[in-house]
Write an enzyme that holds these catalytic residues in place. Structure first.
Site, mmCIF file in Angstrom:
data_model
loop_
_atom_site.group_PDB
_atom_site.id
_atom_site.type_symbol
_atom_site.label_atom_id
_atom_site.label_comp_id
_atom_site.label_asym_id
_atom_site.label_seq_id
_atom_site.Cartn_x
_atom_site.Cartn_y
_atom_site.Cartn_z
ATOM 1 N N ILE A 31 -7.143 -0.076 -12.250
ATOM 2 C CA ILE A 31 -8.404 -0.824 -12.226
ATOM 3 C C ILE A 31 -9.434 -0.158 -11.300
ATOM 4 O O ILE A 31 -10.642 -0.344 -11.477
ATOM 5 C CB ILE A 31 -8.120 -2.295 -11.826
ATOM 6 C CG1 ILE A 31 -9.171 -3.230 -12.361
ATOM 7 C CG2 ILE A 31 -7.915 -2.465 -10.341
ATOM 8 C CD1 ILE A 31 -8.723 -4.693 -12.347
ATOM 9 N N ASN A 86 3.572 5.516 -3.940
ATOM 10 C CA ASN A 86 3.481 4.997 -2.579
ATOM 11 C C ASN A 86 4.654 4.050 -2.352
ATOM 12 O O ASN A 86 4.925 3.189 -3.201
ATOM 13 C CB ASN A 86 2.160 4.243 -2.382
ATOM 14 C CG ASN A 86 0.955 5.165 -2.450
ATOM 15 O OD1 ASN A 86 1.011 6.299 -1.983
ATOM 16 N ND2 ASN A 86 -0.126 4.702 -3.046
ATOM 17 N N GLU A 94 0.369 -1.042 -1.957
ATOM 18 C CA GLU A 94 -0.354 -2.320 -1.931
ATOM 19 C C GLU A 94 0.222 -3.318 -2.922
ATOM 20 O O GLU A 94 0.199 -4.522 -2.675
ATOM 21 C CB GLU A 94 -1.837 -2.084 -2.232
ATOM 22 C CG GLU A 94 -2.555 -1.414 -1.070
ATOM 23 C CD GLU A 94 -3.975 -1.003 -1.401
ATOM 24 O OE1 GLU A 94 -4.444 -1.279 -2.518
ATOM 25 O OE2 GLU A 94 -4.601 -0.373 -0.528
ATOM 26 N N HIS A 99 5.558 1.617 -9.103
ATOM 27 C CA HIS A 99 4.681 2.241 -10.099
ATOM 28 C C HIS A 99 4.461 3.704 -9.760
ATOM 29 O O HIS A 99 4.402 4.070 -8.589
ATOM 30 C CB HIS A 99 3.335 1.502 -10.195
ATOM 31 C CG HIS A 99 2.671 1.274 -8.879
ATOM 32 N ND1 HIS A 99 3.052 0.250 -8.017
ATOM 33 C CD2 HIS A 99 1.662 1.920 -8.252
ATOM 34 C CE1 HIS A 99 2.300 0.287 -6.932
ATOM 35 N NE2 HIS A 99 1.458 1.301 -7.044
ATOM 36 N N HIS A 101 1.679 6.509 -10.069
ATOM 37 C CA HIS A 101 0.286 6.848 -10.382
ATOM 38 C C HIS A 101 0.285 8.201 -11.092
ATOM 39 O O HIS A 101 0.946 9.144 -10.639
ATOM 40 C CB HIS A 101 -0.536 7.044 -9.102
ATOM 41 C CG HIS A 101 -0.742 5.828 -8.271
ATOM 42 N ND1 HIS A 101 -1.913 5.116 -8.270
ATOM 43 C CD2 HIS A 101 0.076 5.202 -7.387
ATOM 44 C CE1 HIS A 101 -1.820 4.106 -7.409
ATOM 45 N NE2 HIS A 101 -0.622 4.143 -6.861
HETATM 46 P P1 AMP Z 1 -0.466 1.271 -4.498
HETATM 47 O O1 AMP Z 1 -1.317 1.482 -3.281
HETATM 48 O O2 AMP Z 1 0.330 2.496 -4.857
HETATM 49 O O3 AMP Z 1 0.375 0.022 -4.418
HETATM 50 O O4 AMP Z 1 -1.486 1.127 -5.688
HETATM 51 C C1 AMP Z 1 -1.719 -0.034 -6.397
HETATM 52 C C2 AMP Z 1 -2.705 0.330 -7.456
HETATM 53 O O5 AMP Z 1 -2.765 -0.744 -8.381
HETATM 54 C C3 AMP Z 1 -4.135 0.573 -6.932
HETATM 55 O O6 AMP Z 1 -4.544 1.881 -7.296
HETATM 56 C C4 AMP Z 1 -4.941 -0.515 -7.634
HETATM 57 O O7 AMP Z 1 -6.227 -0.078 -8.023
HETATM 58 C C5 AMP Z 1 -4.077 -0.831 -8.839
HETATM 59 N N1 AMP Z 1 -4.239 -2.182 -9.366
HETATM 60 C C6 AMP Z 1 -4.201 -3.349 -8.673
HETATM 61 N N2 AMP Z 1 -4.364 -4.395 -9.498
HETATM 62 C C7 AMP Z 1 -4.503 -3.882 -10.747
HETATM 63 C C8 AMP Z 1 -4.709 -4.459 -12.038
HETATM 64 N N3 AMP Z 1 -4.798 -5.786 -12.212
HETATM 65 N N4 AMP Z 1 -4.824 -3.626 -13.098
HETATM 66 C C9 AMP Z 1 -4.738 -2.294 -12.932
HETATM 67 N N5 AMP Z 1 -4.530 -1.688 -11.744
HETATM 68 C C10 AMP Z 1 -4.422 -2.469 -10.662
#
Ligand code: AMP
Ligand code: ZN
Length: 112
Positions: A31, A86, A94, A99, A101
């Site tokens: 997102i 991460n 976060e 996941h 990336h």
């Molecule tokens: P991380 O810091 O590796 O946990 O990254 C979490 C990622 O999830 C971030 O890059 C956010 O932009 C992405 N993210 C959070 N909520 C959503 C959502 N509803 N749809 C798509 N991506 C998301």
């Protein structure tokens, strides 16, 4: 609704820009992309972090990793891409649903 955002996406309770789906794995556009192409590959099953994965997840994690080049190519990253996982608060995680990336193209922000 689960309190895990990605479980809610898997359940179809939150929308996503789907890139790929099968019975075990979902991929969708991040997102807040930090490159021209930026998507996430997640397991449908909730695993909080890479540190919580066990030997029973070996095949699933391998499958997710092997999907990265295929989906990256389909998304126009023929030249190559970056991958990032991460792990934990100290690792900048976060969303606590594991996941990968996958991103590239344009001028990606360096995240090392
Ligand atoms: P991380 O810091 O590796 O946990 O990254 C979490 C990622 O999830 C971030 O890059 C956010 O932009 C992405 N993210 C959070 N909520 C959503 C959502 N509803 N749809 C798509 N991506 C998301
Ligand atoms: Zn989850």
């Amino acid at each position: 609704m689960s309190d895990c955002i990605f479980c809610n996406i898997v359940a179809g309770q939150l929308p996503c820009g789907k890139v790929y789906e099968d019975d075990e794995v979902l991929a969708f556009h991040d997102i807040h992309p930090f490159a021209r192409v930026h998507f996430l590959i997640i397991p449908k099953a909730h695993i909080a972090t890479l540190a919580d994965a066990g030997p029973e997840h070996e095949r699933l994690l391998g499958k997710m990793l092997l999907l990265a080049p295929r989906l990256a190519k389909e998304q126009g990253l023929a030249d190559g891409f970056k991958t990032l996982i991460n792990t934990g608060r100290g690792g900048g995680q976060e969303v606590f649903h594991i996941h990968i990336h996958v991103f590239g193209g344009g001028d990606p922000v360096r995240k090392t």
